[in-house]
Motif scaffolding. Structure first.
Motif, PDB file in Angstrom:
ATOM      1  N   ASP A 139       0.819  -1.205   0.000  1.00  0.00           N
ATOM      2  CA  ASP A 139       0.000   0.000   0.000  1.00  0.00           C
ATOM      3  C   ASP A 139       0.856   1.260   0.000  1.00  0.00           C
ATOM      4  OD1 ASP A 139      -2.107  -1.686   0.102  1.00  0.00           O
ATOM      5  OD2 ASP A 139      -2.927  -0.965   2.007  1.00  0.00           O
ATOM      6  N   CYS A 140       0.359   2.259  -0.691  1.00  0.00           N
ATOM      7  CA  CYS A 140       1.010   3.572  -0.739  1.00  0.00           C
ATOM      8  C   CYS A 140       1.084   4.177   0.660  1.00  0.00           C
ATOM      9  CB  CYS A 140       0.212   4.470  -1.671  1.00  0.00           C
ATOM     10  SG  CYS A 140       0.670   6.208  -1.651  1.00  0.00           S
ATOM     11  N   VAL A 141       2.190   4.857   0.949  1.00  0.00           N
ATOM     12  CA  VAL A 141       2.330   5.561   2.229  1.00  0.00           C
ATOM     13  C   VAL A 141       2.516   7.058   1.992  1.00  0.00           C
ATOM     14  CG1 VAL A 141       3.257   3.569   3.456  1.00  0.00           C
ATOM     15  CG2 VAL A 141       4.829   5.112   2.265  1.00  0.00           C
ATOM     16  N   GLY A 142       2.034   7.504   0.827  1.00  0.00           N
ATOM     17  CA  GLY A 142       2.170   8.918   0.491  1.00  0.00           C
ATOM     18  C   GLY A 142       1.442   9.842   1.438  1.00  0.00           C
ATOM     19  N   ASP A 143       0.471   9.302   2.202  1.00  0.00           N
ATOM     20  CA  ASP A 143      -0.242  10.151   3.143  1.00  0.00           C
ATOM     21  C   ASP A 143       0.627  10.554   4.329  1.00  0.00           C
ATOM     22  OD1 ASP A 143      -0.097   7.700   4.357  1.00  0.00           O
ATOM     23  OD2 ASP A 143      -2.251   7.467   4.692  1.00  0.00           O
ATOM     24  N   THR A 144       1.881  10.074   4.340  1.00  0.00           N
ATOM     25  CA  THR A 144       2.841  10.565   5.328  1.00  0.00           C
ATOM     26  C   THR A 144       3.027  12.068   5.161  1.00  0.00           C
ATOM     27  OG1 THR A 144       4.017   8.453   5.334  1.00  0.00           O
ATOM     28  CG2 THR A 144       5.224  10.354   6.163  1.00  0.00           C
ATOM     29  N   PHE A 145       2.829  12.528   3.924  1.00  0.00           N
ATOM     30  CA  PHE A 145       2.975  13.942   3.608  1.00  0.00           C
ATOM     31  C   PHE A 145       1.601  14.548   3.356  1.00  0.00           C
ATOM     32  CE2 PHE A 145       6.809  11.767   2.219  1.00  0.00           C
ATOM     33  CZ  PHE A 145       7.784  12.490   2.892  1.00  0.00           C
ATOM     34  N   LYS A 146       1.357  15.697   3.940  1.00  0.00           N
ATOM     35  CA  LYS A 146       0.055  16.350   3.851  1.00  0.00           C
ATOM     36  C   LYS A 146      -0.238  16.829   2.440  1.00  0.00           C
ATOM     37  CE  LYS A 146      -2.694  19.908   6.215  1.00  0.00           C
ATOM     38  NZ  LYS A 146      -2.658  20.940   7.290  1.00  0.00           N
ATOM     39  N   ILE A 147       0.783  17.298   1.737  1.00  0.00           N
ATOM     40  CA  ILE A 147       0.600  17.834   0.384  1.00  0.00           C
ATOM     41  C   ILE A 147       0.968  16.781  -0.638  1.00  0.00           C
ATOM     42  CG2 ILE A 147       1.149  19.721  -1.187  1.00  0.00           C
ATOM     43  CD1 ILE A 147       2.088  21.334   1.198  1.00  0.00           C
ATOM     44  N   ASP A 148       0.089  16.540  -1.595  1.00  0.00           N
ATOM     45  CA  ASP A 148       0.314  15.539  -2.628  1.00  0.00           C
ATOM     46  C   ASP A 148       1.293  16.074  -3.673  1.00  0.00           C
ATOM     47  OD1 ASP A 148      -0.259  14.010  -5.219  1.00  0.00           O
ATOM     48  OD2 ASP A 148      -1.483  12.912  -3.778  1.00  0.00           O
ATOM     49  N   PRO A 149       2.276  15.261  -4.105  1.00  0.00           N
ATOM     50  CA  PRO A 149       3.256  15.747  -5.096  1.00  0.00           C
ATOM     51  C   PRO A 149       2.644  16.068  -6.449  1.00  0.00           C
ATOM     52  CG  PRO A 149       3.535  13.384  -4.693  1.00  0.00           C
ATOM     53  CD  PRO A 149       2.594  13.890  -3.658  1.00  0.00           C
ATOM     54  N   THR A 150       1.461  15.519  -6.760  1.00  0.00           N
ATOM     55  CA  THR A 150       0.836  15.824  -8.050  1.00  0.00           C
ATOM     56  C   THR A 150       0.349  17.263  -8.122  1.00  0.00           C
ATOM     57  OG1 THR A 150      -1.276  14.923  -7.244  1.00  0.00           O
ATOM     58  CG2 THR A 150       0.160  13.437  -8.489  1.00  0.00           C
ATOM     59  N   GLN A 151       0.394  17.984  -7.009  1.00  0.00           N
ATOM     60  CA  GLN A 151       0.083  19.412  -7.036  1.00  0.00           C
ATOM     61  C   GLN A 151       1.251  20.227  -7.596  1.00  0.00           C
ATOM     62  OE1 GLN A 151      -1.507  21.068  -3.401  1.00  0.00           O
ATOM     63  NE2 GLN A 151      -2.569  19.156  -2.853  1.00  0.00           N
ATOM     64  N   TYR A 152       2.406  19.554  -7.768  1.00  0.00           N
ATOM     65  CA  TYR A 152       3.603  20.245  -8.229  1.00  0.00           C
ATOM     66  C   TYR A 152       4.057  19.777  -9.608  1.00  0.00           C
ATOM     67  CZ  TYR A 152       3.927  21.670  -3.355  1.00  0.00           C
ATOM     68  OH  TYR A 152       3.650  22.199  -2.115  1.00  0.00           O
ATOM     69  N   ALA A 153       3.610  18.607 -10.034  1.00  0.00           N
ATOM     70  CA  ALA A 153       4.044  18.074 -11.319  1.00  0.00           C
ATOM     71  C   ALA A 153       3.018  17.070 -11.827  1.00  0.00           C
ATOM     72  CB  ALA A 153       5.418  17.402 -11.197  1.00  0.00           C
ATOM     73  N   ASP A 154       3.080  16.796 -13.132  1.00  0.00           N
ATOM     74  CA  ASP A 154       2.210  15.803 -13.752  1.00  0.00           C
ATOM     75  C   ASP A 154       2.402  14.447 -13.081  1.00  0.00           C
ATOM     76  OD1 ASP A 154       2.250  13.527 -16.096  1.00  0.00           O
ATOM     77  OD2 ASP A 154       0.595  14.943 -16.349  1.00  0.00           O
ATOM     78  N   LYS A 155       1.336  13.648 -13.015  1.00  0.00           N
ATOM     79  CA  LYS A 155       1.392  12.369 -12.302  1.00  0.00           C
ATOM     80  C   LYS A 155       2.422  11.419 -12.908  1.00  0.00           C
ATOM     81  CE  LYS A 155      -2.385  10.100 -14.825  1.00  0.00           C
ATOM     82  NZ  LYS A 155      -3.678   9.385 -14.687  1.00  0.00           N
ATOM     83  N   ASP A 156       2.656  11.495 -14.226  1.00  0.00           N
ATOM     84  CA  ASP A 156       3.670  10.632 -14.842  1.00  0.00           C
ATOM     85  C   ASP A 156       5.069  11.031 -14.395  1.00  0.00           C
ATOM     86  OD1 ASP A 156       1.835   9.097 -16.147  1.00  0.00           O
ATOM     87  OD2 ASP A 156       2.006  10.125 -18.067  1.00  0.00           O
ATOM     88  N   ILE A 157       5.296  12.335 -14.246  1.00  0.00           N
ATOM     89  CA  ILE A 157       6.594  12.811 -13.764  1.00  0.00           C
ATOM     90  C   ILE A 157       6.802  12.385 -12.316  1.00  0.00           C
ATOM     91  CG2 ILE A 157       7.948  14.863 -13.185  1.00  0.00           C
ATOM     92  CD1 ILE A 157       6.776  16.243 -15.601  1.00  0.00           C
ATOM     93  N   VAL A 158       5.757  12.527 -11.511  1.00  0.00           N
ATOM     94  CA  VAL A 158       5.835  12.118 -10.103  1.00  0.00           C
ATOM     95  C   VAL A 158       6.132  10.634 -10.003  1.00  0.00           C
ATOM     96  CG1 VAL A 158       4.528  11.852  -7.962  1.00  0.00           C
ATOM     97  CG2 VAL A 158       4.328  13.962  -9.298  1.00  0.00           C
ATOM     98  N   SER A 159       5.410   9.835 -10.787  1.00  0.00           N
ATOM     99  CA  SER A 159       5.599   8.391 -10.750  1.00  0.00           C
ATOM    100  C   SER A 159       7.005   8.007 -11.204  1.00  0.00           C
ATOM    101  CB  SER A 159       4.559   7.694 -11.633  1.00  0.00           C
ATOM    102  OG  SER A 159       4.729   6.297 -11.597  1.00  0.00           O
ATOM    103  N   TYR A 160       7.485   8.650 -12.263  1.00  0.00           N
ATOM    104  CA  TYR A 160       8.834   8.319 -12.747  1.00  0.00           C
ATOM    105  C   TYR A 160       9.889   8.670 -11.708  1.00  0.00           C
ATOM    106  CZ  TYR A 160      13.285   8.610 -15.068  1.00  0.00           C
ATOM    107  OH  TYR A 160      14.617   8.462 -15.355  1.00  0.00           O
ATOM    108  N   TRP A 161       9.741   9.837 -11.090  1.00  0.00           N
ATOM    109  CA  TRP A 161      10.763  10.278 -10.141  1.00  0.00           C
ATOM    110  C   TRP A 161      10.906   9.311  -8.969  1.00  0.00           C
ATOM    111  CZ3 TRP A 161      14.334  14.042 -10.498  1.00  0.00           C
ATOM    112  CH2 TRP A 161      15.092  14.293  -9.347  1.00  0.00           C
TER     113      TRP A 161
END
Length: 357
Positions: A139-161
């Motif tokens: 399971d994803c643990v991205g909720d560790t961070f309050k702000i989602d990274p997709t607010q800063y970049a396209d979801k494909d860029i986020v996923s690749y990074w």
């Protein structure tokens, strides 16, 4: 006054981790032909003879310090060995009736919380072989961070990074790939900086009543969130490594009332520091995952095959944007099926020959 460097804490922590001997943690999953499975976990440390002697002689034999990323309460079988170069390795294992049961006892944890995973094993009989497909999804643990990274970049860029997929560098040469990555990097820095800023800001708000003589009211402090963030972060890349947060807040509010939150000698300072490190721990989580399948592997997914074992990277970063799946397919050949088929062919040929005779 003794303070922490706010955004520099990640660099400081990384240095501390590098200077200390961190356990080498690994996890191995074995899928058996009958659908049962075995999970093995091990961790290694390089120890001097004196350190090893201090761990010997208790009721359970060796007792290495347990890595924070492991929770092996359900694993009863264990042993510790000393290998080459004074490497001490402790291993745990447990057999499970099903892969679903295995996932209920996932031995990995982050900040004291067990990682969740779900798995399935599919068997398909194909006469000449049986095909096995195993999938385990963490399971994803991205909720560790309050702000989602997709607010800063396209979801494909986020996923690749964070995961390397989809491969956005396919077809690019070295120079082009370097340019592409350099264009992505700023979004990661801003995303992480904004999240860490919010951790500190929210912590101060939640403990605002502890401030003896605040320069502004709690309500006014909340209203100044964006202004304070712009003051501390905007167009000041050097701030990430060099700024003392207490000094920044003092300059902004013309008061050192908030310095108590960044003093390592206070309870509030220690607790805030722990909150920050809990967010950063995800970047240091790294447990190589290996998998043994029955028969011959025909598809290793994103893994790399070495001999009879498939190896996958399992890191905290890969769990940030979405769930992370490990999958593989193998085939167990049915020798008896070939023998039966050959006998049938021979019998048919003999029957034809006999009738003609």
């Amino acid at each position: 006054m003794k303070t922490n460097r706010f955004y520099g804490c990640m660099i400081v922590a990384a240095t501390l981790l590098a200077s200390c001997q961190q356990p080498d943690v690994k996890m191995h999953t074995i899928i058996h032909k009958d659908g049962t499975c075995t999970r093995e976990v091990s961790y290694s440390n390089v120890m001097s003879k004196e350190e090893r002697d201090s761990l010997w002689g208790n009721a359970t034999g060796w007792s290495q310090p347990m890595p924070e990323c492991l929770n092996i309460d359900a694993f009863s079988n264990s042993h510790t060995d000393v290998g080459d170069g004074d490497t001490v390795t402790t291993s745990f294992s447990r057999d499970f009736h099903t892969v679903e049961e295995m996932c209920e006892q996932t031995p990995l944890q982050l900040n004291g919380v067990r990682l969740k995973s779900k798995a399935k094993l599919e068997k398909h009989f194909r006469w000449f072989y049986t095909e096995y497909t195993f999938t385990e999804e963490f399971d994803c643990v991205g909720d560790t961070f309050k702000i989602d990274p997709t607010q800063y970049a396209d979801k494909d860029i986020v996923s690749y990074w964070f995961t390397g997929e989809p491969n956005l560098l396919k077809g690019l040469n070295g120079a082009e790939a370097s340019q592409k990555i350099s264009e992505m990097e700023p979004f990661v820095s801003k995303w992480l900086n904004d999240n860490l800023f919010n951790v500190c800001f929210d912590y101060i708000v939640n403990h605002y009543d502890s401030i003896p003589h605040p320069p502004v009211s709690k309500e006014r402090f909340c209203e100044l969130h964006d202004s304070l963030a712009n003051f501390l972060l905007k167009d000041r890349d050097d701030l990430l490594l060099n700024m003392e947060p207490a000094d920044g807040l003092k300059t902004f509010f013309h008061s050192d009332a908030y310095a108590m939150f960044f003093n390592e000698d206070t309870a509030l300072g220690k607790e805030l520091n722990k909150e920050l490190f809990n967010r950063l721990n995800i970047f240091w989580f790294n447990v190589p995952y290996s998998l043994s399948m029955p028969g011959t592997v025909v598809d290793a997914g994103r893994g790399i095959i070495n001999g009879d074992i498939i190896y996958y990277p399992l890191t905290g970063e890969r769990l940030i944007p979405h769930d992370y799946a490990i999958t593989a397919t193998s085939r167990v050949t049915h020798i008896w099926a070939y023998i039966v088929t050959l006998l049938v062919v021979l019998l048919a040929a003999w029957s034809i020959f006999y009738r003609k005779k």
